[in-house]
Design a protein around this motif. Structure first.
Motif, PDB file in Angstrom:
ATOM      1  N   PRO A 268      34.049  39.786  37.657  1.00  0.00           N
ATOM      2  CA  PRO A 268      34.261  38.639  38.209  1.00  0.00           C
ATOM      3  C   PRO A 268      34.030  37.383  37.274  1.00  0.00           C
ATOM      4  CG  PRO A 268      33.027  39.794  39.687  1.00  0.00           C
ATOM      5  CD  PRO A 268      32.885  40.551  38.604  1.00  0.00           C
ATOM      6  N   SER A 269      33.113  37.385  36.315  1.00  0.00           N
ATOM      7  CA  SER A 269      33.037  36.462  35.581  1.00  0.00           C
ATOM      8  C   SER A 269      33.668  36.461  33.982  1.00  0.00           C
ATOM      9  CB  SER A 269      31.436  36.188  35.155  1.00  0.00           C
ATOM     10  OG  SER A 269      30.886  37.445  34.469  1.00  0.00           O
ATOM     11  N   ASN A 270      34.431  37.381  33.838  1.00  0.00           N
ATOM     12  CA  ASN A 270      35.205  37.752  32.581  1.00  0.00           C
ATOM     13  C   ASN A 270      36.739  37.203  32.840  1.00  0.00           C
ATOM     14  OD1 ASN A 270      36.376  38.568  30.182  1.00  0.00           O
ATOM     15  ND2 ASN A 270      34.983  40.306  30.138  1.00  0.00           N
ATOM     16  N   ARG A 271      36.573  35.691  32.771  1.00  0.00           N
ATOM     17  CA  ARG A 271      37.896  34.933  32.990  1.00  0.00           C
ATOM     18  C   ARG A 271      38.875  35.243  31.804  1.00  0.00           C
ATOM     19  NH1 ARG A 271      37.669  31.646  36.872  1.00  0.00           N
ATOM     20  NH2 ARG A 271      39.319  30.190  36.039  1.00  0.00           N
ATOM     21  N   ASP A 272      38.495  35.683  30.747  1.00  0.00           N
ATOM     22  CA  ASP A 272      39.523  35.887  29.676  1.00  0.00           C
ATOM     23  C   ASP A 272      40.418  37.220  29.966  1.00  0.00           C
ATOM     24  OD1 ASP A 272      38.908  33.872  28.087  1.00  0.00           O
ATOM     25  OD2 ASP A 272      37.437  35.041  26.615  1.00  0.00           O
TER      26      ASP A 272
ATOM     27  N   ARG B 126      41.908  36.597  42.530  1.00  0.00           N
ATOM     28  CA  ARG B 126      42.363  36.653  41.082  1.00  0.00           C
ATOM     29  C   ARG B 126      41.911  38.011  40.547  1.00  0.00           C
ATOM     30  NH1 ARG B 126      43.568  32.668  37.596  1.00  0.00           N
ATOM     31  NH2 ARG B 126      41.887  33.404  36.350  1.00  0.00           N
ATOM     32  N   LEU B 127      40.454  38.413  40.806  1.00  0.00           N
ATOM     33  CA  LEU B 127      39.984  39.553  40.431  1.00  0.00           C
ATOM     34  C   LEU B 127      40.785  40.981  40.752  1.00  0.00           C
ATOM     35  CD1 LEU B 127      37.510  41.086  38.845  1.00  0.00           C
ATOM     36  CD2 LEU B 127      36.509  40.869  40.784  1.00  0.00           C
TER      37      LEU B 127
ATOM     38  N   ILE C 131      40.764  38.573  33.026  1.00  0.00           N
ATOM     39  CA  ILE C 131      41.531  38.109  34.189  1.00  0.00           C
ATOM     40  C   ILE C 131      42.746  37.146  33.901  1.00  0.00           C
ATOM     41  CG2 ILE C 131      41.471  36.815  36.448  1.00  0.00           C
ATOM     42  CD1 ILE C 131      38.418  37.731  36.880  1.00  0.00           C
ATOM     43  N   ASN C 132      42.661  36.302  33.122  1.00  0.00           N
ATOM     44  CA  ASN C 132      43.692  35.431  32.539  1.00  0.00           C
ATOM     45  C   ASN C 132      44.826  36.176  31.823  1.00  0.00           C
ATOM     46  OD1 ASN C 132      42.606  33.218  33.940  1.00  0.00           O
ATOM     47  ND2 ASN C 132      41.751  32.456  32.164  1.00  0.00           N
TER      48      ASN C 132
ATOM     49  N   SER D 191      34.082  27.236  37.323  1.00  0.00           N
ATOM     50  CA  SER D 191      35.395  27.274  38.046  1.00  0.00           C
ATOM     51  C   SER D 191      35.468  26.354  39.477  1.00  0.00           C
ATOM     52  CB  SER D 191      35.544  28.894  38.525  1.00  0.00           C
ATOM     53  OG  SER D 191      36.572  28.952  39.335  1.00  0.00           O
TER      54      SER D 191
ATOM     55  N   GLU E  23      38.554  33.261  43.933  1.00  0.00           N
ATOM     56  CA  GLU E  23      38.102  34.152  42.717  1.00  0.00           C
ATOM     57  C   GLU E  23      38.108  35.491  42.893  1.00  0.00           C
ATOM     58  OE1 GLU E  23      37.068  33.194  39.672  1.00  0.00           O
ATOM     59  OE2 GLU E  23      36.898  30.922  39.995  1.00  0.00           O
TER      60      GLU E  23
ATOM     61  N   ALA F 134      43.930  40.831  39.261  1.00  0.00           N
ATOM     62  CA  ALA F 134      43.801  41.404  37.664  1.00  0.00           C
ATOM     63  C   ALA F 134      43.708  42.767  37.814  1.00  0.00           C
ATOM     64  CB  ALA F 134      42.635  40.439  37.298  1.00  0.00           C
TER      65      ALA F 134
END
Length: 89
Positions: free
Chosen positions: A64-68, A12-13, A70-71, A2, A9, A16
């Protein structure tokens, strides 16, 4: 990797997390409303329950690292909720 700042970040978290919580609440209300009808539609209840299971699993797996996840929350669920509140995505 990122390129967003730690503050971005975190924002965004948080967005989400709030989106998933609102969507979970919506699904629960829809299930309850359908079940309270004189003639509830069991197929709709089943579909809503399956969707709820998916979203609950995503909420439990959110990090925080699970971008899928979050997106998906920001780009799939949030626009749906926004339309439900009368906004445009």
């Amino acid at each position: 990797m990122s390129t967003l700042s730690p503050v971005a970040e975190t924002a965004r978290l948080e967005a989400a997390t709030e989106t998933l919580a609102e969507y979970i609440g919506y699904l629960n209300c829809e299930i309850d409303a359908e079940q309270e009808k004189v003639g509830p539609n069991p197929e709709r209840v089943t579909a809503l329950e399956r969707e709820l299971d998916i979203v609950l699993g995503e909420r439990r797996a959110l990090t925080p690292s699970n971008r899928d996840i979050i997106n998906r929350a920001l780009y799939i669920y949030a626009p749906v909720l926004k339309r439900m509140h009368g906004g445009t995505p």
